[in-house]
Design a protein around this motif. Structure first.
Motif, PDB file in Angstrom:
ATOM      1  N   GLY A 130       0.818  -1.205   0.000  1.00 31.42           N
ATOM      2  CA  GLY A 130       0.000   0.000   0.000  1.00 31.42           C
ATOM      3  C   GLY A 130       0.849   1.251   0.000  1.00 31.42           C
ATOM      4  N   GLN A 131       0.456   2.236  -0.812  1.00 33.30           N
ATOM      5  CA  GLN A 131       1.106   3.542  -0.861  1.00 33.30           C
ATOM      6  C   GLN A 131       2.622   3.431  -1.085  1.00 33.30           C
ATOM      7  N   GLY A 132       2.982   2.597  -2.045  1.00 34.91           N
ATOM      8  CA  GLY A 132       4.387   2.479  -2.416  1.00 34.91           C
ATOM      9  C   GLY A 132       5.252   1.791  -1.395  1.00 34.91           C
ATOM     10  N   GLU A 133       4.655   1.008  -0.508  1.00 37.56           N
ATOM     11  CA  GLU A 133       5.403   0.344   0.550  1.00 37.56           C
ATOM     12  C   GLU A 133       4.930  -1.089   0.714  1.00 37.56           C
ATOM     13  N   PRO A 166      10.268   0.428   1.288  1.00 42.16           N
ATOM     14  CA  PRO A 166       9.700   1.089   0.108  1.00 42.16           C
ATOM     15  C   PRO A 166       9.880   0.209  -1.119  1.00 42.16           C
ATOM     16  N   PRO A 189       6.300   1.470  -8.438  1.00 42.06           N
ATOM     17  CA  PRO A 189       4.948   1.186  -7.977  1.00 42.06           C
ATOM     18  C   PRO A 189       4.633  -0.298  -8.080  1.00 42.06           C
TER      19      PRO A 189
END
Length: 372
Positions: free
Chosen positions: A301-304, A357, A361
Motif C-alpha cells: 500500500g502507498q508504495g510500501e 519502500p 509502484p
C-alpha cells in the motif's frame, strides 16, 4: 536464382530468425519511423520492409494497406545489393521494376527509394523505403534522413536482440548458481549428519537451510520471462512450503503475501528475514512439543511493502538479544533495501514487522504466476 543468391537468401533468413522480427505485431517504435520517413520524403507510402525467401514482409507501413507481398512484387530485393540507397526516379523506365505488378497494375508505383537495413554483421535484411505515384527524385536532405532512419531501425532491432541474449545469459547463470548452491547444501547436510556433537549438527543444519533458501531464489529467477522482477507472492509461497518441511510436529506455518513484483534484491532480503524469523521460532517458540502457528502476512500500500511475522509461542521476557547471527542477518537484509524492522514482544509470542519502500509502484503479478 544463382547459388550465390541462394546463400545470401539463406543468410538473410537466418538473421531474420535471430532478430525474431517476422510476423510480429505492429509497434509504435517502427510505425513512427515509417511515418517520419513518409513526411520528410513527402511520399504517400513508406515501408519498413524485410525480404524473406518467398515474400517481402512489412514491420511498418504507411499508405500501403497490407503487411506483405509476394517476392516477385518486391523492388526492395534489388536494393539489397546496394551499398547505400537504391533510387529509381521512374519505375516504368527501369528494367528491375518496369514489369512489376505494383507498377503495371495495382497502385501504379512510379517512384521508389530504399535505404538498406543492414545488420551489424553486414547482412542486408530489407529496406526502409518510400514510394510515390509520380516520377521524381529525393533531395540530399531526404536521402540523408532516409539513411539515418534506416540505421535507427537496425539499432532498435540490435538493442532488442542484445536484451534477449542478456536474459538468456542471466537465466543460465541463475540455473548454474542454483545447482551449485543445492550441491553445497547437500554436502553441508551430509556433514551435519556426521557431526560429533549436537551443537555442531544444529549449526551445519542452519547453514544448509540458508543455502537452500538462496538456491530457491535463483530457481525462481530462472523461471522468469524477465530477469528484473520477482513475483514475491509466488516466491514466498515456495519458500514457505520449503521452510515448513522442517517445522516441529504440531507447528503450522501460514504465508499470505499480496500479489506484487519486486526486484531480486528485495525478494532476497524479504526471504532472508522471513527465513530467520521462522526458523528461530521453530527452535525457541514451541518447546516440549507445544503446538502453535507462525503467520507471515505481506501487504502492499502507498508504495510500501509491509511484512508482519508473528508466532503464538511462549514469547520472551524483555527485549531480544541483538548480537546473534540471526539478528545481524535480518538487520543487514533490511538495511540493504532501505527497510525498517520493529519487534513486538508484548505477546502472545513474538512479532516482527518489516516495512520497505518499493523501488517502483506495485505491479500485480501476472495471472497464473501468483500460485504455488
Amino acid at each position: 536464382m544463382t547459388a550465390q543468391t541462394d546463400v545470401a537468401a539463406a543468410g538473410r533468413r537466418k538473421a531474420l530468425e535471430q532478430y525474431e522480427i517476422l510476423d510480429t505485431p505492429r509497434e509504435s517504435e517502427f510505425d513512427e519511423i515509417a511515418e517520419l520517413a513518409a513526411a520528410i520524403c513527402e511520399a504517400p507510402v513508406a515501408l519498413v520492409s524485410f525480404v524473406d525467401t518467398d515474400r517481402q514482409w512489412f514491420k511498418a507501413e504507411v499508405g500501403f494497406g497490407c503487411r506483405q507481398t509476394p517476392l516477385d512484387q518486391s523492388i526492395c530485393r534489388y536494393a539489397l545489393g546496394e551499398a547505400d540507397i537504391l533510387e529509381i526516379p521512374d519505375t516504368r523506365l527501369d528494367p528491375r521494376s518496369m514489369h512489376n505488378a505494383l507498377v503495371v497494375d495495382g497502385p501504379k508505383v512510379r517512384f521508389y527509394a530504399g535505404a538498406v537495413l543492414r545488420s551489424s554483421d553486414g547482412v542486408a535484411l530489407g529496406t526502409l523505403c518510400v514510394l510515390d505515384v509520380r516520377p521524381r527524385t529525393l533531395t540530399d536532405l531526404q536521402r540523408k534522413t532516409l539513411r539515418t532512419l534506416a540505421r535507427q531501425v537496425v539499432r532498435e532491432m540490435e538493442l532488442r536482440l542484445s536484451l534477449r541474449l542478456q536474459d538468456v545469459l542471466r537465466r543460465e547463470i541463475d540455473h548454474r548458481v542454483k545447482n551449485q548452491l543445492q550441491s553445497v547444501a547437500s554436502f553441508v547436510r551430509l556433514k551435519a549428519g556426521r557431526a560429533p556433537n549436537e551443537a555442531t549438527r544444529r549449526a551445519l543444519q542452519e547453514v544448509s537451510h540458508r543455502i537452500s533458501a538462496a538456491a530457491l531464489l535463483h530457481e525462481e529467477l530462472y523461471s522468469l520471462d524477465s530477469g528484473d522482477e520477482v513475483a514475491l507472492d509466488r516466491y514466498m509461497d515456495k519458500l514457505g512450503r520449503f521452510v515448513a518441511a522442517s517445522a516441529p510436529e504440531g507447528v503450522a506455518l501460514v504465508v499470505e503475501v499480496d500479489p506484487v513484483r519486486v526486484t531480486p534484491a528485495q525478494a532476497a532480503s524479504v526471504a532472508a528475514i522471513v527465513n530467520e524469523f521462522v526458523t528461530n521460532a521453530f527452535k525457541h517458540a514451541f518447546p516440549t512439543g507445544r503446538a502453535g502457528r507462525i503467520l507471515v502476512v505481506g501487504r502492499v500500500g502507498q508504495g510500501e511493502l509491509v511484512v508482519r511475522m508473528s508466532d503464538d509461542g511462549v514469547g520472551c521476557d524483555g527485549p531480544l538479544a541483538s548480537g546473534g547471527i540471526g539478528m545481524r542477518i535480518m538487520s543487514a537484509a533490511a538495511e540493504k533495501v532501505a527497510g525498517t524492522l520493529a519487534f513486538d514482544t508484548a505477546g502472545p509470542g513474538v512479532a516482527l514487522t518489516l516495512a520497505m519502500p518499493l523501488v517502483r509502484p506495485a505491479i500485480p503479478a501476472r495471472l497464473g504466476r501468483s500460485g504455488g
